[in-house]
Design a protein around this motif. Structure first.
Motif, short mmCIF file in Angstrom:
data_model
loop_
_atom_site.label_atom_id
_atom_site.label_comp_id
_atom_site.label_asym_id
_atom_site.label_seq_id
_atom_site.Cartn_x
_atom_site.Cartn_y
_atom_site.Cartn_z
N ASP A 16 14.91 14.56 -3.95
CA ASP A 16 16.16 13.85 -4.24
C ASP A 16 17.26 14.28 -3.30
N GLU B 131 17.11 9.06 -11.93
CA GLU B 131 15.90 8.42 -11.38
C GLU B 131 14.69 9.32 -11.57
N TRP B 132 14.91 10.62 -11.40
CA TRP B 132 13.80 11.57 -11.51
C TRP B 132 13.63 12.09 -12.93
N LEU C 125 12.16 5.95 -10.06
CA LEU C 125 12.93 4.79 -9.62
C LEU C 125 13.45 5.03 -8.21
N GLU D 247 15.82 5.79 -5.17
CA GLU D 247 17.04 6.59 -5.07
C GLU D 247 18.25 5.67 -5.03
N SER E 253 19.38 3.76 -7.48
CA SER E 253 19.14 2.52 -8.20
C SER E 253 20.42 2.06 -8.90
#
Length: 130
Positions: free
Chosen positions: A30, A66-67, A79, A81, A83
């Motif tokens: 990330d 996302e993570w 998802l 990065e 989003s």
């Protein structure tokens, strides 16, 4: 610039990195530099293990949404990065948890913030038993 890492974290990371080298398959990273892994081979009927190697001192609040969903098996794949489903214009960037540090929030009247409270306004009525 990287954060300072405690001795305990460095020692724990030796074991974590060994297990990751033997059993982990990199999934991605990330914007904070955290790297995410899953087990290379999962036994039938069991859920795969997923974990993160933090960049710097471990702080679970550094995991973006996302993570987070992927780590907790909410989504099969992370998802993309940035989003738009998660990033709204009014959202602020991540700040580390400052609890217990010099930068921690101290409300007015806190002993370490001067200790001077605003006087009561008179709208307080103490409870008295009947």
């Amino acid at each position: 610039m990287s954060e300072p890492i405690s001795l305990f974290t460095k020692l724990a990371n030796i074991h974590i990195r060994y297990v990751t080298w033997r059993r982990g398959a990199k999934v991605g990273s990330d914007r904070f530099g955290n790297v995410y892994y899953r087990t290379k081979d999962t036994q039938p009927g069991t859920r795969e293990r997923r974990w993160v190697l933090y960049a710097g001192e471990p702080d679970a609040s550094k995991i973006p949404p996302e993570w987070h969903g992927w780590l907790h098996h909410t989504t099969k794949e992370p998802l993309p990065e940035g989003s738009s489903a998660f990033h709204k214009p009014w959202q602020k960037e991540h700040l580390p948890n400052m609890s217990g540090s010099v930068q921690a929030y101290r409300p007015p009247g806190h002993v370490l913030a001067g200790g001077q409270r605003v006087p009561a306004t008179g709208d307080y009525e103490p409870w008295t038993p009947s």
